[in-house]
Design a protein around this motif. Sequence first.
Motif, PDB file in Angstrom:
ATOM      1  N   ARG A  17      36.277   6.517  -8.685  1.00  0.00           N
ATOM      2  CA  ARG A  17      36.441   5.192  -9.337  1.00  0.00           C
ATOM      3  C   ARG A  17      37.719   4.692  -8.702  1.00  0.00           C
ATOM      4  O   ARG A  17      38.086   3.328  -8.450  1.00  0.00           O
ATOM      5  N   ARG A  18      38.904   5.580  -8.946  1.00  0.00           N
ATOM      6  CA  ARG A  18      40.039   5.222  -8.491  1.00  0.00           C
ATOM      7  C   ARG A  18      40.350   4.774  -6.875  1.00  0.00           C
ATOM      8  O   ARG A  18      40.701   3.517  -6.683  1.00  0.00           O
ATOM      9  N   LEU A  19      39.456   5.299  -6.330  1.00  0.00           N
ATOM     10  CA  LEU A  19      39.603   4.971  -4.795  1.00  0.00           C
ATOM     11  C   LEU A  19      38.872   3.715  -4.659  1.00  0.00           C
ATOM     12  O   LEU A  19      39.315   2.772  -3.850  1.00  0.00           O
ATOM     13  N   ALA A  20      37.711   3.413  -5.480  1.00  0.00           N
ATOM     14  CA  ALA A  20      36.981   2.002  -5.268  1.00  0.00           C
ATOM     15  C   ALA A  20      37.704   0.956  -5.781  1.00  0.00           C
ATOM     16  O   ALA A  20      37.446  -0.163  -5.268  1.00  0.00           O
ATOM     17  N   GLU A  70      28.891   8.153   1.897  1.00  0.00           N
ATOM     18  CA  GLU A  70      29.543   7.305   3.075  1.00  0.00           C
ATOM     19  C   GLU A  70      30.843   7.973   3.477  1.00  0.00           C
ATOM     20  O   GLU A  70      31.543   7.495   4.429  1.00  0.00           O
ATOM     21  N   LEU A  71      31.100   9.298   2.946  1.00  0.00           N
ATOM     22  CA  LEU A  71      32.476   9.933   3.170  1.00  0.00           C
ATOM     23  C   LEU A  71      32.335  10.740   4.276  1.00  0.00           C
ATOM     24  O   LEU A  71      31.102  11.413   4.772  1.00  0.00           O
ATOM     25  N   SER A  72      33.365  11.326   5.179  1.00  0.00           N
ATOM     26  CA  SER A  72      33.368  11.939   6.283  1.00  0.00           C
ATOM     27  C   SER A  72      33.382  13.428   5.501  1.00  0.00           C
ATOM     28  O   SER A  72      33.727  13.431   4.357  1.00  0.00           O
ATOM     29  N   LEU A  73      33.121  14.263   6.153  1.00  0.00           N
ATOM     30  CA  LEU A  73      33.296  15.740   5.950  1.00  0.00           C
ATOM     31  C   LEU A  73      34.592  16.012   5.344  1.00  0.00           C
ATOM     32  O   LEU A  73      34.950  16.760   4.447  1.00  0.00           O
ATOM     33  N   ARG A  78      24.129  25.431   4.778  1.00  0.00           N
ATOM     34  CA  ARG A  78      22.912  25.996   3.760  1.00  0.00           C
ATOM     35  C   ARG A  78      22.605  25.396   2.417  1.00  0.00           C
ATOM     36  O   ARG A  78      21.590  25.287   1.987  1.00  0.00           O
ATOM     37  N   GLU A  79      24.095  25.189   1.947  1.00  0.00           N
ATOM     38  CA  GLU A  79      24.019  24.567   0.398  1.00  0.00           C
ATOM     39  C   GLU A  79      23.953  23.073   0.321  1.00  0.00           C
ATOM     40  O   GLU A  79      23.458  22.477  -0.594  1.00  0.00           O
ATOM     41  N   LEU A  80      24.703  22.373   1.227  1.00  0.00           N
ATOM     42  CA  LEU A  80      25.113  21.080   0.861  1.00  0.00           C
ATOM     43  C   LEU A  80      24.973  20.212   1.852  1.00  0.00           C
ATOM     44  O   LEU A  80      25.305  18.845   1.807  1.00  0.00           O
ATOM     45  N   ALA A  81      24.503  20.446   2.953  1.00  0.00           N
ATOM     46  CA  ALA A  81      24.186  19.526   4.535  1.00  0.00           C
ATOM     47  C   ALA A  81      23.496  18.465   3.921  1.00  0.00           C
ATOM     48  O   ALA A  81      23.632  17.153   4.326  1.00  0.00           O
ATOM     49  N   ARG A  82      22.481  18.741   3.191  1.00  0.00           N
ATOM     50  CA  ARG A  82      21.433  17.489   2.602  1.00  0.00           C
ATOM     51  C   ARG A  82      22.038  16.615   1.713  1.00  0.00           C
ATOM     52  O   ARG A  82      22.097  15.307   2.030  1.00  0.00           O
ATOM     53  N   LYS A  83      22.633  16.982   0.909  1.00  0.00           N
ATOM     54  CA  LYS A  83      23.464  15.982  -0.152  1.00  0.00           C
ATOM     55  C   LYS A  83      24.639  15.097   0.817  1.00  0.00           C
ATOM     56  O   LYS A  83      24.864  14.098   0.456  1.00  0.00           O
ATOM     57  N   GLU A 108      37.042  14.065   4.118  1.00  0.00           N
ATOM     58  CA  GLU A 108      37.063  13.254   3.116  1.00  0.00           C
ATOM     59  C   GLU A 108      36.366  14.208   1.707  1.00  0.00           C
ATOM     60  O   GLU A 108      37.318  14.283   0.677  1.00  0.00           O
ATOM     61  N   VAL A 109      35.211  14.593   2.092  1.00  0.00           N
ATOM     62  CA  VAL A 109      34.505  15.343   1.214  1.00  0.00           C
ATOM     63  C   VAL A 109      35.439  16.564   0.692  1.00  0.00           C
ATOM     64  O   VAL A 109      35.359  16.989  -0.243  1.00  0.00           O
ATOM     65  N   VAL A 110      35.873  17.410   1.766  1.00  0.00           N
ATOM     66  CA  VAL A 110      36.792  18.610   1.702  1.00  0.00           C
ATOM     67  C   VAL A 110      37.967  18.346   0.926  1.00  0.00           C
ATOM     68  O   VAL A 110      38.479  19.144   0.047  1.00  0.00           O
ATOM     69  N   THR A 111      38.687  17.026   1.170  1.00  0.00           N
ATOM     70  CA  THR A 111      40.067  16.815   0.515  1.00  0.00           C
ATOM     71  C   THR A 111      39.706  16.533  -0.825  1.00  0.00           C
ATOM     72  O   THR A 111      40.436  16.815  -1.753  1.00  0.00           O
ATOM     73  N   ILE A 112      38.538  15.727  -1.119  1.00  0.00           N
ATOM     74  CA  ILE A 112      38.178  15.498  -2.769  1.00  0.00           C
ATOM     75  C   ILE A 112      38.077  16.823  -3.478  1.00  0.00           C
ATOM     76  O   ILE A 112      38.530  16.982  -4.525  1.00  0.00           O
ATOM     77  N   ALA A 113      37.264  17.524  -2.806  1.00  0.00           N
ATOM     78  CA  ALA A 113      36.960  18.861  -3.425  1.00  0.00           C
ATOM     79  C   ALA A 113      38.080  19.690  -3.675  1.00  0.00           C
ATOM     80  O   ALA A 113      38.083  20.475  -4.609  1.00  0.00           O
ATOM     81  N   SER A 114      39.129  19.694  -2.825  1.00  0.00           N
ATOM     82  CA  SER A 114      40.440  20.497  -2.860  1.00  0.00           C
ATOM     83  C   SER A 114      41.131  19.961  -4.076  1.00  0.00           C
ATOM     84  O   SER A 114      41.724  20.879  -5.016  1.00  0.00           O
TER      85      SER A 114
END
Length: 344
Positions: free
Chosen positions: A238-241, A206-209, A196-201, A211-217
Amino acid sequence: MTPSGTRWPRRRPARAAAAAAAVALLLSAFILLDTPPAENWTERVVVVARGSHLADVVSALRKGGVLPHPLAFRALAFLTRTDRRLQYGEYSFPTPPSAYEVWDRIHRGDAKTYKVTVPPGANLYDVAALVAEKTLAGPEAFLSAATSPAVIERLAIPGDSVEGYLYPETYIFRKPVAPEEIVEEMVGKFREKFARELARKAKDTELSLHEVVTIASIIEKETGVDEERPLVSAVIRRRLALGMPLQMDPTVIYGVKRFDGTVTRKDLRTPGPYNTYLRRGLPPGPIANPGLNSLAAALEPAKTEYLYFVSRNDGSHAFSKTLPEHNRAVERLRRALREEEEEG
């Protein structure tokens, strides 16, 4: 014989029928409204299992000692056509109930409920403790469900647990409930909120779901200040890049399962999949269950060149672009702490 020679109809059959109806009514009222003896009564709890048929419900109520007249309960269920709509749950009877009261509560589903609030940043073990505190499931049983390959496959979650996908929310459960059902409801809420809130973003990254959840945690564990979440996200990105190790204490703490917030030099030097001081890239999975703000920040990092941050010990952080700038910030904070200790 009357003067006209006709006979009046006899009234005895009508009177008898009326009397029989009155007796039936009184008997029905007695059976329906009569209650078990109040003497020595203590609160009684009856659990009606999910999917119970009428006979199962009656059996549970009789064993629980709250149904003195099963026939009355059965009659009510049949006459009201609720015999197949009796609801499962845990029913408490602090005072002796009549058959009508028992039927009324069970067909309405007026069962005991248990509220479980999962705060943002709670990890799998925290949630297991919250569920156990409400006596919904033992911690081992919950953790077993949360790491079950069958459950993980059914819920289409990558990794070896549902860590990160138990959405922070207040849930209402009623017994009996299986640990798998608790897990599925929390993961279902995550799917609902994210869609509902974030699917469009999420489509623009380029991240998988996972990876997004891991970063968010990681963001969730690093800061509780909403304004800082996009900044922490930017540092991680930035550190990952740049191929730099993340060097995030919360990941190390998760790896050693010392959830009091402390991390030792030995911990930092011990290799492991969650030691982001020694291992480059993201850890293998989330380290907590992030809230919506951290998930949004993971998808939309701030546009900044920050590479470092240090805690001010008040919940906020000082951010820096270069290592010398970071070292100066660390020294300033250490000096401020020493001065506070001296004044104290």
